[in-house]
Scaffold this active site. Structure first.
Site, short mmCIF file in Angstrom:
data_model
loop_
_atom_site.label_atom_id
_atom_site.label_comp_id
_atom_site.label_asym_id
_atom_site.label_seq_id
_atom_site.Cartn_x
_atom_site.Cartn_y
_atom_site.Cartn_z
N ARG A 305 0.74 -1.17 -0.04
CA ARG A 305 0.04 0.04 -0.10
C ARG A 305 0.79 1.24 0.02
O ARG A 305 0.67 2.26 -0.68
CB ARG A 305 -1.00 -0.02 1.18
CG ARG A 305 -2.24 1.15 1.08
CD ARG A 305 -3.38 0.88 1.97
NE ARG A 305 -4.16 -0.09 1.39
CZ ARG A 305 -5.35 0.06 0.86
NH1 ARG A 305 -5.47 1.41 0.30
NH2 ARG A 305 -6.07 -0.87 0.33
N GLU A 707 -10.43 4.81 6.35
CA GLU A 707 -9.25 5.11 6.25
C GLU A 707 -8.77 6.46 5.88
O GLU A 707 -7.83 7.42 6.31
CB GLU A 707 -8.27 4.13 5.58
CG GLU A 707 -8.22 2.71 6.48
CD GLU A 707 -7.71 1.75 5.69
OE1 GLU A 707 -8.08 1.24 4.84
OE2 GLU A 707 -6.44 1.24 6.22
N1 LUZ Z 1 -5.71 -4.98 5.37
C1 LUZ Z 1 -5.14 -5.79 4.21
C2 LUZ Z 1 -5.86 -3.68 4.91
O1 LUZ Z 1 -5.08 -6.94 4.81
N2 LUZ Z 1 -4.95 -5.47 3.23
C3 LUZ Z 1 -5.18 -4.14 2.76
O2 LUZ Z 1 -4.74 -3.75 1.63
C4 LUZ Z 1 -5.58 -3.29 3.53
N3 LUZ Z 1 -5.72 -1.95 3.38
C5 LUZ Z 1 -5.84 -1.16 4.16
C6 LUZ Z 1 -6.16 -1.59 5.61
N4 LUZ Z 1 -6.11 -2.94 6.09
MO1 MOS Z 2 -6.85 -2.40 8.28
S1 MOS Z 2 -5.54 -1.06 8.87
O1 MOS Z 2 -7.27 -3.22 9.98
O2 MOS Z 2 -8.18 -1.68 7.65
#
Ligand code: LUZ
Ligand code: MOS
Length: 761
Positions: A305, A707
């Site tokens: 990410r 987020e």
């Molecule tokens: N969790 C995850 C996340 O496992 N994959 C993701 O791409 C993600 N992105 C944002 C927050 N949690």
């Molecule tokens: Mo993820 S940071 O548990 O959306």
């Protein structure tokens, strides 16, 4: 805010969290004994003093695990109970069980261990130098940055540090495991990922997943901290239950939770940004040194990410970004709202800040000139579609009266020597979907009961974000009935299987769609029946406000009557729904594809006032224009933007995670780890949702909310920096050094004071 049932329960204290569940007869409490230093070799465990404490005491170690002693999914590097070497301070060595929590804590403290302390590394760059990585590095490229740099009028280079962040969910981590007949277990877990916990327990106990039921009732906050890291507490409780045949509860206290569990990854990064004489970005390179901690956990997904958000909301034709997962001896860092994106976004914003100073450009003009637009592509090949970058930035400039505001601040600063003001603008662009393809799926199970009331189960975990509220609205709208008839159930693996974490802001996107599919299925069956009852064409019938309507007319046929008749006619009143986000693909080798269903855009403007003698500051105003598509519940979405902004501001300017060089967390209480509170927030926060912006890519034309708005907090860092730069350089003490400014987040008052005094950090 308009009270919903859930918020009424929360506010009145009626909501039952894990620790509010009544103790059952004979229940045992489990407290782990954890490692005393960052790296060590366990030579022996002597539990005799602990066992002598009370008849109810028992102590479990690695040899008591009937299945696999392994929690790591991507990389097998995380044992549940240490057997041999440990790699961070706070790793579980044994589990003490006793009849009360205080007896169990005493027992854990009485367990003697024999060990050798080994040398530990806590710094990401030091780990990289010694070749200590979780997985090989990863690079994304587009264009040809090397040759583009040679055509640049201006090139800036530097280093950027960003600190970690503690989740401080109100409810700590924990689980209660009940031993059932035949060796089965049922577990209530504070997890964002019930199926993941189910799998971890099945592996630990050597059971089939069908012998393990996991329920996530509702969590008192999670923020990513319970995406991967809830599993170990649930597995320990389940292990205790399996070994003793009793119900076992594991529930950390605040200090244990802060010391033992993972946080947001600190990053140390190098950047190089090149622009032409007009300020257009030609080339960008960045190297991210992610401090991953001791185990893999979610680090690769978080790093991806970061790489996907390396260019944030800007058009960068030539780019090379490389991420390294540095293995250190700190508790494994983990998911935290934003999931690697904030770290990547901060670096490009610092590079732009440096470029604006070097080129003498207005920071806002520079950002506008390079803002993403329709027709651009992201560096991984996905076309920029339905781009709302310019709209949200323009509206933010209007809402904040930016031109006047800037002029007011500048004239204030020339009139005041010891107080300075500053301001910053920050556009955002956040990709929605799990970066791991398989995770973009979810299910739902809907029952319409004989009295017309409705039960909806999905894979979504309610953690205070009100996903249950959104699913209730979606189901009620789909069925055409009052919201009060819909109950959204707690999340259980036996109701909806093979789900993924409620995370990546996709909770209502994925689970709302799955619930919608199930409701539409039932609605179709009922309308077929209504058509027969009314002698009408199914196509002209709908259900609205609890009545069947035909064209524009309301018929006499009410929802309850229709449901009753359906049951008598032996029509199935239950349905399963499933959703897999369409259109996603990614080629990891080529680093090209379309990993995101869509992007969320927005912009924030933040102002700050600095005490130029003390380095203390306060935030004055924040203006946020945010793209939510069509909001499913305005108050819920507003609350998410406010909360995420506060959390982002805390990360950017206040929350200071400190370890000593031997890996001990120094800021392990809420007196030493400061959180943003109401007074830390700007005195005025104006939030506006972008109007006329439906999103065809998600449920009911909405957009994910959890987020993206956290990124707005980064503007707080630059607002303080702006004020710092207005400080009279001849006053009050030394002039700042002429060395390039080292970007180092969070911008605490301590660092602001160093800046004023010219101390180079
Ligand atoms: N969790 C995850 C996340 O496992 N994959 C993701 O791409 C993600 N992105 C944002 C927050 N949690
Ligand atoms: Mo993820 S940071 O548990 O959306």
């Amino acid at each position: 805010m308009k009270p919903t049932k859930e918020s009424e329960l929360n506010l009145s204290g009626a909501t039952r969290y894990l620790d509010d569940l009544p103790a059952t007869e004979g229940m045992l409490y489990g407290v782990p004994l954890t490692s005393p230093c960052a790296r060590g070799l366990l030579r022996g465990i002597d539990a005799s003093a602990a066992l002598a404490l009370d008849a109810s005491v028992s102590v479990l170690t690695a040899s008591d695990i009937p299945g696999e002693n392994q929690l790591g999914e991507a990389v097998s590097d995380e044992s549940l109970l240490v057997d041999g070497e440990w790699s961070y301070l706070g790793q579980c060595l044994a589990l003490a069980l006793a009849a009360t929590p205080s007896l169990a804590r005493k027992a854990a403290a009485l367990v003697r261990i024999v060990y050798d302390e080994l040398e530990a590394v806590t710094d990401a760059r030091a780990a990289a130098e010694s070749g200590s990585f979780i997985l090989p590095s990863r690079t994304m490229r587009s264009g040809d940055p090397a040759s583009a740099f040679s055509r640049c009028a201006i090139v800036v280079e530097g280093r950027v540090e960003s600190g970690g962040q503690e989740h401080v969910y109100l409810e700590a981590q924990g689980a209660i495991a009940e031993s059932l007949e035949g060796g089965r277990v049922r577990v209530v877990s504070g997890t964002q990922a019930p199926s993941g916990v189910q799998r971890a327990i099945a592996r630990t106990l050597g059971l089939g997943m069908h012998d393990v039921e996991v329920e996530a009732r509702r969590l008192g906050g999670a923020f990513g901290g319970k995406e991967d890291q809830a599993a170990q507490w649930a597995a320990l409780a389940a292990l205790g239950a399996a070994r003793t045949g009793k119900t076992v509860k594991v529930y950390l206290n605040r200090r244990e939770d802060m010391n033992w569990t993972g946080k947001r990854h600190p990053y140390s990064s190098d950047y190089k940004l090149g622009l032409d004489a007009e300020g257009r970005i030609l080339a960008y390179e960045a190297d991210y040194y992610q401090n991953s901690g001791a185990c893999c956990d979610l680090s690769p997904a978080i790093l991806s990410r970061t790489l996907f958000h390396a260019a944030s909301a800007y058009r960068i034709p030539n780019l090379r970004v490389t991420g390294r997962m540095c293995r250190t001896n700190l508790p494994p860092f983990t998911a935290f709202r934003g999931f690697g994106a904030p770290q990547g976004v901060f670096v490009i914003e610092c590079a732009l800040d440096a470029a604006a100073r070097e080129g003498g450009w207005d920071p806002v003009e520079l950002r506008l000139k390079n803002l993403l637009a329709e027709g651009d592509s992201f560096h991984f090949g996905q076309p920029v579609a339905d781009c709302r970058a310019r709209r949200t930035v323009d509206r933010t400039l209007e809402l904040s009266r930016w031109t006047e505001l800037r002029a007011e601040i500048d004239s204030f600063n020339s009139a005041h020597r010891l107080v300075k003001r500053g301001a910053a603008i920050l556009p955002i662009c956040f990709g929605v979907s799990f970066t791991k393809l398989v995770m973009n799926q979810g299910g739902a199970l809907v029952h319409v009961y004989g009295d017309g009331s409705v039960s909806v189960s999905t894979g979504a975990v309610e953690m205070g974000q009100q996903v249950a509220r959104k699913i209730q609205v979606i189901a009620a709208r789909s069925l055409g009935i009052p919201e009060g008839l819909v109950r959204v159930e707690s999340t259980r693996t036996a109701s909806v299987a093979n789900t993924y974490s409620t995370a990546a802001s996709t909770g209502s996107d994925i689970n709302g769609m799955a619930a919608l599919a199930a409701c539409e299925e039932i609605r179709g069956r009922l309308l077929g029946l209504a058509a027969r009852m009314l002698g009408a064409d199914k196509g002209e019938l709908r259900i609205e406000s609890g009545f069947v309507t035909k064209g524009c007319e309301i018929t006499e046929l009410a929802w309850k009557e229709l449901v009753d008749k359906a049951h008598l006619d032996r029509i199935d009143l239950s349905a399963h729904g499933f959703y897999a986000t369409p259109g996603l693909f990614y080629d990891m080798k080529a680093e090209r594809g379309s990993p995101f269903a869509y992007h969320v855009y927005g912009c924030s403007a933040v102002t700050a006032t600095l005490d130029a003698l003390r380095g203390t500051y306060r935030f004055d105003e924040a203006f946020i224009v945010h793209d939510v598509g069509e909001s499913i519940d305005y108050d819920v979405d507003l609350g998410q933007v406010e909360g995420a902004f506060a959390q982002g501001l805390g990360w950017a300017a206040l929350e200071d995670l400190r370890y000593d060089e031997r890996g001990r967390l120094l800021s392990d209480t809420l007196s030493t780890y400061k959180l943003p509170d109401l007074r830390f927030m700007p005195s005025a926060v104006k939030i506006e949702f972008l109007e006329g912006a439906p999103n065809p890519k998600a449920v009911m034309r909405s957009k994910a909310i959890g987020e993206p708005p956290l990124l707005y907090g980064i503007a707080g860092y630059f607002a303080i920096l702006d004020a710092l730069r207005a400080v009279d350089r001849t006053h009050p003490t030394k002039a700042p050094s002429s060395a390039p400014y080292a970007y180092d987040l969070p911008m605490t008052p301590e660092k602001a004071l160093d800046f004023i005094q010219g101390v180079r950090r």
